[in-house]
Design an enzyme around this catalytic site. Structure first.
Site, PDB file in Angstrom:
ATOM      1  N   GLU A  73       3.226   2.615   6.153  1.00  0.00           N
ATOM      2  CA  GLU A  73       2.373   0.974   6.987  1.00  0.00           C
ATOM      3  C   GLU A  73       3.497  -0.318   5.472  1.00  0.00           C
ATOM      4  O   GLU A  73       3.837  -0.569   5.867  1.00  0.00           O
ATOM      5  CB  GLU A  73       1.151   1.005   7.533  1.00  0.00           C
ATOM      6  CG  GLU A  73       0.311   0.740   8.800  1.00  0.00           C
ATOM      7  CD  GLU A  73       1.874   0.696  10.272  1.00  0.00           C
ATOM      8  OE1 GLU A  73       1.765  -0.985  10.005  1.00  0.00           O
ATOM      9  OE2 GLU A  73       2.244   1.639  10.851  1.00  0.00           O
ATOM     10  N   TYR A 101      -7.149   3.966  -3.082  1.00  0.00           N
ATOM     11  CA  TYR A 101      -7.582   3.832  -1.731  1.00  0.00           C
ATOM     12  C   TYR A 101      -7.200   4.778  -0.016  1.00  0.00           C
ATOM     13  O   TYR A 101      -8.037   5.902  -0.741  1.00  0.00           O
ATOM     14  CB  TYR A 101      -5.016   4.426  -0.873  1.00  0.00           C
ATOM     15  CG  TYR A 101      -4.606   3.159  -0.319  1.00  0.00           C
ATOM     16  CD1 TYR A 101      -4.588   2.319   0.155  1.00  0.00           C
ATOM     17  CD2 TYR A 101      -3.982   4.262   0.776  1.00  0.00           C
ATOM     18  CE1 TYR A 101      -4.180   1.856   1.107  1.00  0.00           C
ATOM     19  CE2 TYR A 101      -3.324   3.933   2.362  1.00  0.00           C
ATOM     20  CZ  TYR A 101      -3.507   2.021   2.200  1.00  0.00           C
ATOM     21  OH  TYR A 101      -2.674   2.320   3.180  1.00  0.00           O
ATOM     22  N   HIS A 151      -2.470  11.671   0.209  1.00  0.00           N
ATOM     23  CA  HIS A 151      -3.372  10.853  -0.873  1.00  0.00           C
ATOM     24  C   HIS A 151      -3.973  11.290  -1.621  1.00  0.00           C
ATOM     25  O   HIS A 151      -5.756  11.789  -0.986  1.00  0.00           O
ATOM     26  CB  HIS A 151      -3.044   8.905  -1.655  1.00  0.00           C
ATOM     27  CG  HIS A 151      -1.986   8.179  -0.047  1.00  0.00           C
ATOM     28  ND1 HIS A 151      -0.957   7.986  -0.736  1.00  0.00           N
ATOM     29  CD2 HIS A 151      -1.916   8.006   1.075  1.00  0.00           C
ATOM     30  CE1 HIS A 151      -0.304   7.911   0.485  1.00  0.00           C
ATOM     31  NE2 HIS A 151      -0.520   7.355   1.473  1.00  0.00           N
ATOM     32  N   ASP A 205       0.845  -1.357   0.354  1.00  0.00           N
ATOM     33  CA  ASP A 205      -0.031  -0.219   0.481  1.00  0.00           C
ATOM     34  C   ASP A 205       1.132   1.393   0.544  1.00  0.00           C
ATOM     35  O   ASP A 205       2.007   1.112   0.384  1.00  0.00           O
ATOM     36  CB  ASP A 205      -0.595  -0.283   1.179  1.00  0.00           C
ATOM     37  CG  ASP A 205      -2.049  -0.850   0.804  1.00  0.00           C
ATOM     38  OD1 ASP A 205      -2.558  -1.508  -0.120  1.00  0.00           O
ATOM     39  OD2 ASP A 205      -2.525  -1.310   1.815  1.00  0.00           O
ATOM     40  N   ARG A 259      -7.279   4.925   3.081  1.00  0.00           N
ATOM     41  CA  ARG A 259      -6.013   5.369   4.135  1.00  0.00           C
ATOM     42  C   ARG A 259      -5.592   7.308   3.808  1.00  0.00           C
ATOM     43  O   ARG A 259      -4.279   6.573   3.193  1.00  0.00           O
ATOM     44  CB  ARG A 259      -5.583   4.643   4.854  1.00  0.00           C
ATOM     45  CG  ARG A 259      -5.992   3.299   5.860  1.00  0.00           C
ATOM     46  CD  ARG A 259      -4.782   2.436   6.153  1.00  0.00           C
ATOM     47  NE  ARG A 259      -5.622   1.350   6.824  1.00  0.00           N
ATOM     48  CZ  ARG A 259      -6.175   0.201   5.946  1.00  0.00           C
ATOM     49  NH1 ARG A 259      -4.906   0.019   5.532  1.00  0.00           N
ATOM     50  NH2 ARG A 259      -6.594  -0.275   7.128  1.00  0.00           N
TER      51      ARG A 259
END
Length: 879
Positions: A84, A294, A341, A80, A296
Site C-alpha cells: 500500500e 512497522y 518485514h 510505508d 503490517r
C-alpha cells in the site's frame, strides 16, 4: 532542500524532528487517487486500462506538494514499506507528474521504524519505486473492482436487500456462516466421568480421575449414562486402592516468537477484547510516534542489534539467569516476501511501558503487550516438572490417574504467557506421593458432561483461520472484518461473530451460483499468484486475464435467473437448517398454523428473510429463518388476550417484529399494531409489554399552562414527548412508559431553550487543538454518540475509540475520511481557511507580476465557461 512526503500528519511531525530545516515534510493523508466508483473504471476490453481520479479532498494536498516543489528540486517519497505504501508513492509520482519537470529528482525511501537512526540511514539509501510491488497493487485493486462492480449488481437484482460482494470478504463471510451452520446442526452427546478425592497416609488430599474400569482403558464415551456412572462409582468404592506408580518428568517451555500482524491481532483480541481495526489503529499511532516498528508484516525475525538490545534489557531488569546462552533467532516462511518485514517490536528495548506514559488506553495496552512479548521471546525457557500418579486396585479392575505440574524456573513466564482460545486442563501441584502406599478414599463422585458445539469465531480466531487457509494478508485482515460488519452481514455479540440473515442468504447465493469464487483453495491460490506478481515472477495482466475470462462467463450464466428461482435454490440449499426435524416425525415444511400450506423462504424489501406459508394471504404464518418454530411466529405465537378478549400476537414483518391486536376485519381492516423498539428481543416479549406498546402514545396529562395533552410515544426517530406540534426526544425507550409530568416539562423546556430547529449548545467533551487549515477541532456529545467537530464537518467517532482517548491525529484522519465521502459538505467549512491560503498563494504571483512580461497574456472573459479539461490517458503500469 528536498520535499519529503509521508501518509499522515503524525508521521510527518515525527520525521520532521529528525530531518531538521533542510527538508520540507508534508503529508498526503493516505491515498491521493482511486478508481471512480462507477462502471468502466477498469476496462477488460482494452487491456484492463484503469482510469484514476484524484480524490476531492486530496487536491489541496497535491497543490501543497506542488507549491513546495517550485522551490525544491528533490521529491522523496517516504510512505510505508509495504504494498500500500508503494502504491501511494506511485500515485503521488503520477499525480505530481506536471510539477516534476526536467531537473527534478524523485527518490523512494523506506524505513521499518520511525527513529532518528532508521530515518537518517534510509535517506542515505534512496531507490526507485518498486515496479513489481506496484503491479501487485494494481492487480489486487483491479480484481476487487471487477468482482465488486460485476457481482454486486447481480446480488441487487437477484437477492433484494443484499449490499455487496467482495473477493475476500465473501470467503470470510462463508467461514462465519458455515461455522454457524455447524453449531445449528450439532447435537450434544452425554458422557460421564468419575472423580475421586484421595488422601495419602500423611493426610494430604489429591484428586484422581477414573481411567480404567473392568480392566479396560476408558474412552470418552464409555460411561454414557448416570446408571453406568453409578456402577463405576461402586466399582471404585468397593475396592482398596494403592499407589501403583509415580512418574516425574522434566519439561521445558520455550518462549513464543515476537509478534507479526496476525498474532498481534489475535492476542489483542484475547487479552483486551480489541477488534482487528481497533488494534491496527492503536498500532499505527504507536508506529507513527516512533515507539514500535512497522505493524503490517508477515515476518517474525528480529534485527541482530534489536536482539542484543533485548538481551541487555533482560539482564538489566531480571538478572543473568534469565538470559539464554545463545540469542534466539526466529524465522518463518512468509506467504509474501514483500510483506515479510521485521517483527513488530519496540524501537527501544529499554523503554518499558511504565516509562512511556502513553495517554491513550489502547496504545498503553498494546505497547505493554508488544514490549512483553518481544522481551519474553529472548528470555530463557521455563523449566517444569510434570508428575503422573496411577492409583489402582490389586485386581487391576480399577485405575485412577492424577496429574500435576510444578514450575521449577519461570524463565520467560516471569514476563509473558500467551492467551488461549480454548482453556487447557493443566494439573496443579501434587502432594508428596510414594509408590506402594495406600490411597484412602475421601469421596468418589460422578460428573455429567455434554459435548460442546464448535465455538463461534472471534475476530482473533477468524484471523487465525484465514491465515491458516492463506486467505488475505496483513494489510487486509482488519478491513475485511470491518466490511462484513458494516454491510450488516455479520454482527458482533460478546466478541463473537454471528451471521445475520442477509449474510446467510448472500453466502447461499454465492455458493450455489459462484461456488468457485468462494472456495478457500481458489482464493488462497489467487493470493499466491498476486504474491508472485509482487516478487516479479508473474505478469499482473496475465492474472487479470485468466480470472476475468472465467468470472465474466459465470456472471453471464446468471443473467436469466428469476428472483423466485434464486429463492427456491437457496431454500433447498438451507433446508436442513431452515426446517429442522420435528420431534413427532411430521413433515417440518407443513405450516403449523393452517396445516396444509408448505413453508418456504421469502425476502422482504428491507432485505431481511423469513419463512412464510404458501397459503398467504389466507394464512399469515411467518417466522425468522433462525431459531426454528420456537423463535416466534405470526399467527403462531399468541401472547395472550386483552381485556376485551382480543388475541395479542407477535408477528414478523418486512420491517422487523411487531405486535398486533386481533385480526383484520371489514370493520377494521388495519388492526392495532406496534413495532418492537430496537433492543427488545422478540423471544422474551411478554403480554404485558405488548399491551404497553399497543397503548402508545401514552397520555401523561394536561399541560399546566394551556391544558393541551402531553403524550409520550415511540416514533420513527425513537422515543419522544409531544405537546401540540412540539416533539422532544428522550434518550431511553423505557422512560416512555413511566415518565411523569415534571420530567416531561423539563424535556420540553430543554427543547424550547434550544430554539426552533437549533441544536442545543453543548460543552465539548475534549478540545483537541486547531486544524492545519484553521478552526478548532473538538469532541462533542451527540444524539447518536460522540463525534468530532471541525467547522461544519461532523465525523462520527468509532465505537471502539473512547471520546476521552481520541487525539488530534485521529481526529484529522476521521475528518479527512468524512470529507472524502461527501466533499460537497466541506465547501462552507473551507471558506474560513481559504482566505489565508489564498493570500499566501498570491505571493509568487505578485513577484511574477513585478517582472517585465515578454507578451501580455489575453484577458480572461469572466462570463465564459471553461472548456472541459482534456484528460490525459491514465497509465496502467508504473513508470
Amino acid at each position: 532542500m528536498a520535499v519529503v512526503v509521508v501518509e499522515s500528519p503524525a508521521k510527518a511531525k515525527t520525521i520532521n524532528k529528525y530531518l531538521g530545516s533542510d527538508y520540507t515534510v508534508l503529508a498526503s493523508y493516505g491515498h491521493v487517487r482511486d478508481l471512480p466508483a462507477k462502471n468502466g473504471s477498469v476496462d477488460p476490453e482494452h487491456d484492463f486500462a484503469m482510469t484514476w481520479e484524484v480524490a476531492a479532498d486530496s487536491k489541496k494536498h497535491i497543490r501543497a506538494i506542488t507549491e513546495a516543489l517550485k522551490t525544491d528540486d528533490t521529491l522523496i517519497l517516504a510512505t510505508d514499506p509495504d504494498r500500500e505504501g508503494e502504491a501511494i508513492s506511485w500515485h503521488l509520482q503520477q499525480a505530481l507528474a506536471p510539477a516534476l519537470k526536467k531537473g527534478k529528482k524523485v527518490a523512494r525511501v523506506t524505513f521499518n521504524a520511525i527513529t532518528k537512526d532508521a530515518v537518517t540511514k534510509a535517506m542515505q539509501h534512496p531507490r526507485e519505486i518498486d515496479t513489481p510491488l506496484v503491479e501487485a497493487y494494481l492487480a489486487r485493486r483491479a480484481l476487487d473492482y471487477l468482482v465488486g462492480f460485476t457481482l454486486s449488481p447481480v446480488l441487487w437484482r437477484k437477492l433484494p436487500g443484499s449490499r455487496s460482494a467482495g473477493r475476500v470478504q465473501s470467503v470470510c463471510l462463508r467461514l462465519i456462516v458455515e461455522r454457524e451452520m455447524e453449531i445449528e446442526a450439532f447435537r450434544a452427546r452425554e458422557y460421564w466421568t468419575v472423580i475421586a478425592t484421595l488422601t495419602t497416609p500423611r493426610g494430604q488430599e489429591f484428586q484422581a480421575r477414573l481411567t480404567v474400569l473392568g480392566g479396560k482403558k476408558l474412552d470418552k464415551f464409555d460411561i454414557p449414562t448416570s446408571e453406568a456412572a453409578e456402577l463405576a462409582v461402586q466399582a471404585v468404592t468397593s475396592r482398596t486402592l494403592t499407589v501403583q506408580s509415580v512418574e516425574a518428568k522434566p519439561a521445558t517451555r520455550n518462549p513464543y516468537p515476537p509478534f507479526m500482524t496476525s498474532t498481534l491481532q489475535q492476542e489483542a483480541s484475547r487479552k483486551f477484547g480489541m477488534g482487528a481495526k481497533q488494534c491496527m489503529n492503536a498500532a499505527q499511532r504507536l508506529y507513527e510516534a516512533g515507539h514500535i516498528t512497522y505493524m503490517r508484516t508477515d515476518g517474525i525475525d528480529m534485527a541482530p542489534e534489536a536482539v542484543m538490545a533485548a538481551r541487555d534489557a533482560i539482564k538489566d531488569r531480571f538478572g543473568a539467569a534469565y538470559v539464554p546462552d545463545a540469542p534466539r533467532m526466529y524465522k518463518n516462511k512468509a506467504k509474501n516476501a514483500q510483506e515479510a518485514h521485521e517483527c513488530i517490536r519496540p524501537t527501544d528495548m529499554m523503554a518499558a511501558p511504565e516509562k512511556l506514559r502513553l495517554s491513550e488506553k489502547d496504545q498503553t495496552n498494546l505497547y505493554d503487550l508488544i514490549w512483553k512479548r518481544t522481551i519474553a521471546s529472548q528470555m530463557a525457557a521455563a523449566r517444569l516438572e510434570r508428575t503422573t500418579v496411577d492409583v489402582g486396585s490389586a485386581d487391576g479392575q480399577v485405575v485412577l490417574r492424577a496429574t500435576g505440574q510444578v514450575v521449577q524456573f519461570d524463565g520467560f513466564l516471569k514476563v509473558y504467557d500467551e492467551g488461549r482460545d480454548d482453556e487447557d486442563e493443566e494439573g496443579g501441584r501434587l502432594p508428596q506421593i510414594v509408590a506402594g502406599e495406600a490411597a484412602d478414599k475421601r469421596s468418589v463422585a460422578p460428573e455429567q458432561h455434554f459435548t460442546q458445539p464448535p465455538p463461534r469465531y472471534t475476530e482473533a480466531t477468524l484471523v487465525k483461520r484465514m491465515e491458516e487457509l492463506g486467505i488475505g494478508r496483513p494489510s487486509t485482515y482488519a478491513s475485511v472484518l470491518s466490511t462484513i460488519q458494516d454491510r450488516e452481514y455479520v454482527r458482533k455479540d460478546k466478541n463473537r461473530l454471528i451471521p445475520e440473515d442477509k449474510g446467510r442468504l448472500v453466502t447461499a447465493f454465492l455458493t450455489n451460483y459462484f461456488r468457485k469464487y468462494v472456495e478457500y483453495d481458489f482464493t488462497a491460490d489467487l493470493e499466491t499468484e498476486l504474491d508472485d506478481v509482487s516478487a516479479g515472477s508473474r505478469g499482473y495482466k496475465d492474472v487479470l486475464e485468466r480470472f476475468w475470462r472465467d468470472f465474466s462467463a459465470a456472471v453471464a450464466e446468471t443473467a436469466d435467473l428469476r428472483i423466485g428461482e434464486v429463492l427456491e435454490k437457496i431454500d433447498e440449499f438451507l433446508a436442513p437448517h431452515l426446517y429442522p426435524l420435528r420431534t413427532d416425525g411430521s413433515d417440518p415444511r407443513i405450516c403449523p398454523t393452517c396445516g396444509t400450506g408448505r413453508l418456504h423462504l421469502k425476502t422482504a424489501r428491507s432485505g431481511s428473510a423469513f419463512i412464510g406459508c404458501k397459503n398467504y394471504p389466507e394464512c399469515r404464518y411467518t417466522r425468522p429463518i433462525t431459531g426454528g418454530e420456537d423463535a416466534g411466529s405470526a399467527d403462531g405465537r399468541i401472547l395472550g388476550t386483552d381485556e376485551n378478549g382480543l388475541p395479542i400476537s407477535l408477528r414478523a414483518g418486512r420491517f422487523g417484529p411487531y405486535v398486533q391486536r386481533g385480526e383484520a376485519t371489514e370493520d377494521q381492516p388495519k388492526p392495532d399494531r406496534a413495532s418492537l423498539p430496537k433492543g427488545w428481543a422478540a423471544d422474551s416479549l411478554t403480554l404485558e409489554r405488548a399491551l404497553d406498546l399497543l397503548a402508545l402514545p401514552r397520555l401523561i396529562g394536561p399541560h399546566p399552562e394551556d391544558a393541551a395533552p402531553v403524550e409520550a410515544g415511540i416514533g420513527r426517530y425513537g422515543p419522544y414527548i409531544k405537546h401540540k406540534s412540539t416533539y422532544a426526544n428522550i434518550p431511553d425507550v423505557e422512560e416512555v412508559f413511566s415518565i411523569g409530568m415534571n420530567r416531561a416539562m423539563e424535556v420540553l423546556a430543554q427543547k424550547a431553550s434550544r430554539g426552533r430547529g437549533a441544536a442545543a449548545p453543548a460543552e465539548p467533551i475534549k478540545a483537541l487543538g486547531d486544524h492545519p487549515e484553521g478552526g478548532a477541532i473538538t469532541v462533542m456529545p451527540g444524539r447518536y454518540g460522540p463525534y468530532i467537530k471541525w467547522e461544519k464537518i461532523n465525523a462520527t467517532l468509532p465505537k471502539e475509540i473512547a471520546p476521552e482517548d481520541v487525539n488530534l491525529d485521529q481526529a484529522l484522519e476521521l475528518i479527512a475520511e468524512k470529507v472524502a465521502k461527501s466533499p460537497g459538505r466541506k465547501k462552507a467549512a473551507r471558506k474560513k481557511a481559504a482566505k489565508p491560503a489564498a493570500a499566501k498563494a498570491e505571493t509568487p504571483t505578485s513577484k511574477a507580476a513585478a517582472k517585465p512580461a515578454a507578451k501580455k497574456a489575453p484577458a480572461k472573459k469572466p462570463a465564459a465557461k471553461k472548456p472541459a479539461a482534456k484528460k490525459t490517458p491514465a497509465k496502467t503500469a508504473p513508470t
